[in-house]
Design a protein around this motif. Structure first.
Motif, PDB file in Angstrom:
ATOM      1  N   ALA A 249       0.826  -1.219   0.000  1.00 20.80           N
ATOM      2  CA  ALA A 249       0.000   0.000   0.000  1.00 20.80           C
ATOM      3  C   ALA A 249       0.853   1.259   0.000  1.00 20.80           C
ATOM      4  CB  ALA A 249      -0.929  -0.018   1.221  1.00 20.80           C
ATOM      5  N   GLN A 250       2.036   1.177   0.605  1.00 24.97           N
ATOM      6  CA  GLN A 250       2.917   2.348   0.674  1.00 24.97           C
ATOM      7  C   GLN A 250       3.788   2.484  -0.576  1.00 24.97           C
ATOM      8  OE1 GLN A 250       3.318   4.516   3.720  1.00 24.97           O
ATOM      9  NE2 GLN A 250       1.316   3.565   3.992  1.00 24.97           N
ATOM     10  N   GLY A 251       3.668   1.518  -1.491  1.00 21.57           N
ATOM     11  CA  GLY A 251       4.521   1.547  -2.681  1.00 21.57           C
ATOM     12  C   GLY A 251       5.973   1.238  -2.378  1.00 21.57           C
ATOM     13  N   GLU A 252       6.203   0.469  -1.307  1.00 16.96           N
ATOM     14  CA  GLU A 252       7.594   0.139  -0.938  1.00 16.96           C
ATOM     15  C   GLU A 252       7.999  -1.252  -1.416  1.00 16.96           C
ATOM     16  OE1 GLU A 252       8.313   0.824   3.250  1.00 16.96           O
ATOM     17  OE2 GLU A 252       8.319   2.991   2.922  1.00 16.96           O
ATOM     18  N   GLY A 253       7.149  -1.912  -2.147  1.00 19.04           N
ATOM     19  CA  GLY A 253       7.433  -3.286  -2.570  1.00 19.04           C
ATOM     20  C   GLY A 253       6.155  -4.088  -2.415  1.00 19.04           C
ATOM     21  N   THR A 254       5.788  -4.854  -3.441  1.00 21.23           N
ATOM     22  CA  THR A 254       4.531  -5.609  -3.361  1.00 21.23           C
ATOM     23  C   THR A 254       4.716  -6.863  -2.515  1.00 21.23           C
ATOM     24  OG1 THR A 254       5.066  -6.942  -5.286  1.00 21.23           O
ATOM     25  CG2 THR A 254       3.904  -4.848  -5.700  1.00 21.23           C
ATOM     26  N   ALA A 255       3.602  -7.433  -2.080  1.00 21.18           N
ATOM     27  CA  ALA A 255       3.655  -8.687  -1.330  1.00 21.18           C
ATOM     28  C   ALA A 255       4.333  -9.764  -2.190  1.00 21.18           C
ATOM     29  CB  ALA A 255       2.251  -9.112  -0.915  1.00 21.18           C
ATOM     30  N   GLN A 256       4.073  -9.733  -3.503  1.00 19.03           N
ATOM     31  CA  GLN A 256       4.709 -10.713  -4.399  1.00 19.03           C
ATOM     32  C   GLN A 256       6.230 -10.538  -4.374  1.00 19.03           C
ATOM     33  OE1 GLN A 256       3.096 -13.280  -6.160  1.00 19.03           O
ATOM     34  NE2 GLN A 256       5.227 -13.952  -6.312  1.00 19.03           N
ATOM     35  N   GLU A 257       6.682  -9.301  -4.426  1.00 23.14           N
ATOM     36  CA  GLU A 257       8.130  -9.065  -4.365  1.00 23.14           C
ATOM     37  C   GLU A 257       8.710  -9.558  -3.037  1.00 23.14           C
ATOM     38  OE1 GLU A 257       9.497  -5.181  -6.680  1.00 23.14           O
ATOM     39  OE2 GLU A 257       7.676  -4.785  -5.522  1.00 23.14           O
ATOM     40  N   LEU A 258       7.984  -9.308  -1.967  1.00 24.53           N
ATOM     41  CA  LEU A 258       8.475  -9.742  -0.660  1.00 24.53           C
ATOM     42  C   LEU A 258       8.469 -11.267  -0.561  1.00 24.53           C
ATOM     43  CD1 LEU A 258       6.776  -6.876   1.289  1.00 24.53           C
ATOM     44  CD2 LEU A 258       9.228  -7.373   1.358  1.00 24.53           C
ATOM     45  N   PHE A 259       7.437 -11.877  -1.145  1.00 12.58           N
ATOM     46  CA  PHE A 259       7.407 -13.343  -1.202  1.00 12.58           C
ATOM     47  C   PHE A 259       8.639 -13.849  -1.967  1.00 12.58           C
ATOM     48  CE2 PHE A 259       6.693 -17.315  -3.291  1.00 12.58           C
ATOM     49  CZ  PHE A 259       6.057 -18.113  -2.343  1.00 12.58           C
TER      50      PHE A 259
END
Ligand code: ARG
Ligand code: ZN
Length: 479
Positions: free
Chosen positions: A361-371
């Motif tokens: 939501a903050q545009g700091e990295g998507t959940a997919q990227e974090l996954f």
């Protein structure tokens, strides 16, 4: 306020745990001892059988110079069986116990059990008013070689999971028995006391040089979520957009961490409002956060209405993720609590995934990227993959895998059912089990029901099977 539980399972677990006092099974009529322990898979002797607490009234005096804690806890409960005696989890030295007005005899059993024998047996359904008086030095009281009561130069912090209550009040110490709380502490003038909920009255001078602080929690709370922070704090009170009291407190000893801590914790209401949009209505009567003095706790804890943070989270500068994490626990852990500590993924997996959603939501990295990052960061031979988030074991229920692989599991669920259904699952879950207890099995069944998909393989793979899952379809349509 106890959730229903299978008495047979509990009795069996107690027998297996080998507590001699409870090995006798009383089939004939007549009062029997309440079991020591509720048969938790990881901590079988935590909590007690035979009664159900509705309220704790904890009234204390604290001397910061010597760490002396003295006072009285009054427990309002109801017997759930005929009782010859019953137990509380408590580690401090007791000076008297009364049950329904009459002096009761009491004895210590092991490091954290107080056995109470009322003058007359208690009958099933009878209301109990138990008054326990005590005085001790909590920092010197060890259970399994340690104390979680953390002394500071100017006071103390009582914050811990799952063990903290027995260093400051006698209780039925298992999340299955939630209760409301009044916490009242008399401290030297110039010292502050922060706890859960709201202040029904402002702090006031009561003795020459001593002031009383009162805190009240009106929603059911698990015993491990009750906290005390005593010391020199900057306390800020405010009202949220939705009209709720907001109380934030900062140790006066934060030094260079103070600004970054304020920058994060003062965003609590913004975070809670954002989380309410995802998870459903905020379950409690107040909000806030407490930043503990350096040298006390090295973690953060989702204490109900008011998480408590180690200052270490702001060593590296700004960091609002821990605020997102602990406040997500207000839904996942505090309102919907584990029925058994084995289900800790229901707390930590969800609070961790909330951080990924915040990042997105903050545009700091998507959940997919974090996954993707987490998956790549742990090669297949990393011991990380050997921990099952759905059953991490009693030795370390807070293993990082419960958090990270736990969040990865929720991301897989989201991919499998789609964003809209995923959010419907989260909201329905918090609504169906509000102020209650739940298991992973119930979550799996619920997610399957809402999505109409067979999620058995997904849950089995991501939560219950050691080893790095191969990425690919594990989902089929429900038959
Ligand atoms: N539930 C806490 C969290 O939000 C973890 C507490 C771990 N307990 C401890 N004594 N370190 O992550
Ligand atoms: Zn957590």
């Amino acid at each position: 306020m106890r959730q229903a539980l299978a008495a047979v399972v509990t009795a069996l677990a107690v027998v297996l745990a080998g507590t001699p006092a409870n090995a006798a099974v009383h089939s004939a009529a007549g009062p029997a001892p309440g079991s020591a322990g509720l048969g938790d898979s990881y901590f079988p002797d935590y909590g007690n059988g035979g009664y159900d607490v509705s309220h704790y009234d904890v009234r204390l005096r604290y001397w910061p110079d010597t760490d002396r804690l003295a006072g009285t806890t009054t427990i309002l409960a109801r017997a759930t069986q005929d009782l010859s005696r019953f137990e509380f989890d408590f580690a401090l030295s007791v000076t008297s116990v009364r049950v329904n007005g009459a002096p009761a005899s009491y004895a210590r059993e092991g490091a954290h059990k107080l056995v109470v024998t009322p003058a007359r047996p208690v009958t099933d359904g009878q209301p109990l008013t138990v008054v326990v008086q005590y005085a001790d030095t909590p920092s010197a009281v060890k259970v399994n070689g340690a104390t979680a009561w953390a002394r500071a130069a100017d006071g103390a912090v009582a914050v811990g999971e799952p063990e903290i209550a027995w260093w400051w009040f006698p209780s039925n110490d298992h999340p299955r028995d939630k209760a409301t709380f009044d916490v009242s502490v008399l401290v030297p003038d110039g010292t502050q006391v922060v706890s859960n909920g709201v202040m029904p009255a402002p702090a006031h001078r009561e003795l020459p040089g001593w002031s009383r602080w009162n805190w009240r929690s009106v929603k059911p709370m698990a015993t491990y979520l009750a906290f005390l922070a005593i010391g020199h704090y900057e306390i800020r009170t405010d009202v949220s957009v939705s009209g709720q009291p907001v109380v934030t407190a900062y140790s006066q000893n934060l030094g260079e961490y103070a600004d970054a801590a304020h920058a994060a914790v003062e965003r609590t209401s913004e975070v809670v409002d954002w989380e309410s949009g995802l998870f459903g209505p905020y379950p409690f009567e107040a909000r806030g956060g407490v930043v503990a003095p350096p040298g006390t706790i090295g973690f953060a804890l989702e204490d109900q209405t008011r998480p408590v943070y180690s200052s270490k989270f702001w060593q590296g500068g700004a960091n609002v993720y821990v605020v997102v994490h602990e406040n997500a626990h207000q839904w996942f852990g505090d309102s919907v609590s584990v029925a058994d500590w084995r289900n800790i993924w229901l707390n930590e997996g969800f609070a961790s995934y909330a951080e990924w959603l915040w990042s997105e939501a903050q545009g700091e990295g998507t959940a997919q990227e974090l996954f993707d990052y987490s998956y790549a960061a742990h090669p297949a031979d990393d011991p990380f993959w050997q921990v099952k988030p759905g059953d991490p074991g009693a030795r370390d229920p807070f293993d990082r895998a419960v958090y990270t692989r736990g969040a990865m599991a929720l991301h897989q669920l989201r991919l499998a059912v789609g964003d809209e259904v995923f959010l419907r699952i989260l909201r329905g879950w918090t609504e169906n089990h509000r102020y209650g207890n739940a298991t992973i099995e119930q979550f799996e069944e619920f997610a399957q029901g809402v999505s109409g998909k067979n999620l058995g393989a997904l849950f089995a793979t991501w939560l219950f099977t050691p080893g790095r899952p191969t990425l690919g379809a594990t989902v089929t349509r429900a038959p």
